[in-house]
Motif scaffolding. Sequence first.
Motif, PDB file in Angstrom:
ATOM      1  N   GLU A 140     -16.617  -8.940  11.849  1.00  0.00           N
ATOM      2  CA  GLU A 140     -15.167  -8.843  11.717  1.00  0.00           C
ATOM      3  C   GLU A 140     -14.879  -7.613  10.865  1.00  0.00           C
ATOM      4  N   VAL A 141     -13.879  -6.850  11.253  1.00  0.00           N
ATOM      5  CA  VAL A 141     -13.557  -5.683  10.441  1.00  0.00           C
ATOM      6  C   VAL A 141     -12.111  -5.748   9.960  1.00  0.00           C
ATOM      7  N   ALA A 142     -11.918  -5.236   8.744  1.00  0.00           N
ATOM      8  CA  ALA A 142     -10.562  -5.110   8.212  1.00  0.00           C
ATOM      9  C   ALA A 142     -10.136  -3.660   8.429  1.00  0.00           C
ATOM     10  N   VAL A 143      -8.916  -3.479   8.912  1.00  0.00           N
ATOM     11  CA  VAL A 143      -8.455  -2.119   9.209  1.00  0.00           C
ATOM     12  C   VAL A 143      -7.187  -1.818   8.393  1.00  0.00           C
ATOM     13  N   GLY A 144      -7.287  -0.785   7.569  1.00  0.00           N
ATOM     14  CA  GLY A 144      -6.105  -0.298   6.851  1.00  0.00           C
ATOM     15  C   GLY A 144      -5.696   1.004   7.505  1.00  0.00           C
ATOM     16  N   TYR A 145      -4.422   1.165   7.799  1.00  0.00           N
ATOM     17  CA  TYR A 145      -4.033   2.333   8.586  1.00  0.00           C
ATOM     18  C   TYR A 145      -2.763   2.978   8.048  1.00  0.00           C
ATOM     19  N   ASP A 146      -2.576   4.209   8.475  1.00  0.00           N
ATOM     20  CA  ASP A 146      -1.363   4.927   8.082  1.00  0.00           C
ATOM     21  C   ASP A 146      -1.198   6.112   9.020  1.00  0.00           C
TER      22      ASP A 146
ATOM     23  N   ALA B  80      -5.831  -9.719   4.054  1.00  0.00           N
ATOM     24  CA  ALA B  80      -4.755 -10.188   4.922  1.00  0.00           C
ATOM     25  C   ALA B  80      -5.325 -11.178   5.932  1.00  0.00           C
ATOM     26  N   VAL B  81      -4.454 -12.102   6.380  1.00  0.00           N
ATOM     27  CA  VAL B  81      -4.918 -13.133   7.299  1.00  0.00           C
ATOM     28  C   VAL B  81      -5.480 -12.505   8.573  1.00  0.00           C
ATOM     29  N   ASP B  82      -4.779 -11.482   9.111  1.00  0.00           N
ATOM     30  CA  ASP B  82      -5.262 -10.854  10.349  1.00  0.00           C
ATOM     31  C   ASP B  82      -6.156  -9.644  10.071  1.00  0.00           C
TER      32      ASP B  82
ATOM     33  N   GLU C 256       5.153  -6.992   4.659  1.00  0.00           N
ATOM     34  CA  GLU C 256       4.944  -7.780   5.870  1.00  0.00           C
ATOM     35  C   GLU C 256       3.720  -8.685   5.746  1.00  0.00           C
ATOM     36  N   LYS C 257       2.913  -8.408   4.744  1.00  0.00           N
ATOM     37  CA  LYS C 257       1.602  -9.056   4.654  1.00  0.00           C
ATOM     38  C   LYS C 257       1.622 -10.321   3.828  1.00  0.00           C
TER      39      LYS C 257
ATOM     40  N   MET D  92      -4.181 -13.451   0.874  1.00  0.00           N
ATOM     41  CA  MET D  92      -4.945 -14.659   0.563  1.00  0.00           C
ATOM     42  C   MET D  92      -5.287 -14.659  -0.931  1.00  0.00           C
ATOM     43  N   PRO D  93      -5.581 -15.820  -1.470  1.00  0.00           N
ATOM     44  CA  PRO D  93      -5.808 -15.900  -2.926  1.00  0.00           C
ATOM     45  C   PRO D  93      -6.894 -14.953  -3.432  1.00  0.00           C
ATOM     46  N   GLN D  94      -7.962 -14.764  -2.650  1.00  0.00           N
ATOM     47  CA  GLN D  94      -9.043 -13.926  -3.205  1.00  0.00           C
ATOM     48  C   GLN D  94      -8.633 -12.467  -3.375  1.00  0.00           C
ATOM     49  N   ALA D  95      -7.485 -12.087  -2.771  1.00  0.00           N
ATOM     50  CA  ALA D  95      -7.020 -10.708  -2.922  1.00  0.00           C
ATOM     51  C   ALA D  95      -6.445 -10.454  -4.302  1.00  0.00           C
TER      52      ALA D  95
END
Length: 656
Positions: free
Chosen positions: A348-354, A379-381, A440-441, A444-447
């Motif tokens: 699973e990958v997390a994607v941060g974009y701009d 983030a959840v997604d 918009e986000k 989750m607690p661990q963040a």
Amino acid sequence: MRSDPSRRRRGARLFAVYAAASLIPVAALGALLAVSYRADATARGMAEARSQAALLADDIVVPAVGQVPLRGALRAGTQTVLRNAFDLAKDDGRLLRLRLRDVTGVVVWSDDGSGVSSAKPDDEVLDALHGETVSTLTHLNSDSDDVGPVGPRVVEIYRPVAESADGTVIGVLEMYVPYAPIATDVNAGLHQMYALLAVGLGALWLVLAFISASTTKRLRKQSQRLQYLVHYDEASGLLNRVGFTDAVDRRLAADPEHPPAIAFVNVCRFRDINEALGRLSGDEVLLQVGRRLVTTAGDSAVVGRLGGDEFGVADFSPVGDDLATWAATLQDAVAQPIGAAGVPVLVEVAVGYDRGAPGQPTEELLNRADAAVSLAKCAVDRRAGYDCAGHADASSLSLMARLRDSISAGDLELHYQPKTSLDDGRVVSVEALVRWRVGEKLLMPQAFLPSVEQTALIHPLTDWVAREALRQLVAWGPAADGVDVAINVSARNLSDPRFADRLLRIVAASGVEARRLTVEITETALLVDPDAARESLQALHDAGMAVSIDDFGQGQTSLSYLASLPVDELKVDRAFVSRVCVDPMHDAIVRSVVQLGHSLGLRVVAEGIEDEPTIERLAYLGADVGQGYFIARPMHASAFVGWQAAYAQSRLRVVG
Ligand code: C2E
Ligand code: MG
Ligand code: MG
């Protein structure tokens, strides 16, 4: 790693320069040696001439003149001996001129009558009269008192004629030995020597050139490799952070009006993959992730591996406005299982974009994607765009400052996850789990909790959670009849001596009976300050609240400490529950924890139940309550009543 032809040409040029430059010292050395050989050979020739003179003086002149010092004209007999000796030597080509001088240095005989008239003897004559043999390389007739044209090269020798008994100098023999035969001998030897020298030095130069060529080649390869490593990541073959930044920089410089869409892609739980499958498989996973990103991003994108488990994608094609969809495409690219060590691994990958703005410096663009990916991880997604208002700066200090405002601004939310009886399926409780809405986000607690727990902000946060959970219980009304609520508290809460009092006041203010509130504390948190924890929990327990030990099995609580705590519930850690059907060891652990809990008179909850076999196994093992995605995921408060109704229906169907 490609070899660049222009770099090769530069290398060849460098080598040619070196070869030419190294020729200079070798040639200088050759010249020095040649000069020294020539001087040496000439000296030997002169020595040869002197020894001829010695022979003439000792063997012919001395016996002819007798052992008395010469003074004035010679006897006719002596002159004849000298004449004969001279003629013989001249015929052999060994002598060109011979003079005999008396003890005053005056010429008393010469083969051609020359020098007889000179009045004052030269320095060389005087030196010879003092017993020293003097020889010089000169030309015939080049002395100041000589007459006639200058002749060929000669060795001019002044040799003392010594009376043999006591060495008294009785006269001086002045001889002119032709240099041409000596020069011929010298040159013959020299030519051979020069040839050898040239061959030797040539070989030396070639060896040096060869060594330098191979060294240059090795250095060039090393430098190419270093150059490569400056810009590329060896494991994936992709650009590294420096290379990625450079490439984006160059593209932006060429076309500043069209900045790219940029994404930082982080492989979630990569450390677990590495630990479970080994580093080689971890590398394989990274390689595959990189390849898939390259294929998906297409030719107009720059893709790099920016660090351990992080990739960067800069897409210069018109991606469109919907960057979230673009980010989802990147996620989908790696969603298919990746084969590593023969095991299909789900990544699973997390994607941060701009999206960059025209004229924006590359560094800023990358920083924004970096900030976005930090949030995406939580983030959840697992996606997050950079949003100036929401999370321009993900540093924990500014995060904390915003969270303080968020508590009062109502940006925190509780989601509720039901706990059901494994005996009859009844919903017995809901666990309140906090989330933070940032733009918009939904984080989750661990963040944010790990940072919050470092500060006193955890107190208002837990107070808010307790107030909100109890308020919600009341708000659900009859739907929540028979349903308790559980909140999670942190180690720092329990260390605060005022915590229990505060919580009791909150419960009292809510109108909910204290026994309907369960306080969950993780086993590891208990151990931070065991005495303070015991005191706080005792106060809560005395007031009627239930105390639950969360994630039980992860920490190392001693059984005696456990027995000393006012505990009502044990929640078996998800790590054991999730593998109960596949790992006999975990099955045995869960069985033991259930027995332990029951022996201590505690309720045992199994958390993290994700499938039917697991729930059935836990019921069989005697766990009292179950919680997990199989039963229900944490849900918004507004969804609870509907869920509960549907759940009750499905239970009825099963029972019916
Ligand atoms: P927890 O108290 O052990 O909560 C259970 C966590 O496991 C929740 O994650 C829940 O969503 C997740 N979970 C439940 N069932 C399953 C399942 O079947 N499979 C999997 N994979 N996960 C499941 P969440 O909401 O991310 O919370 C994480 C942790 O954050 C909680 O673990 C708790 O320790 C802490 N936390 C959450 N809310 C609060 C809070 O209000 N205050 C404090 N101090 N800690 C909180
Ligand atoms: Mg919990
Ligand atoms: Mg837990």
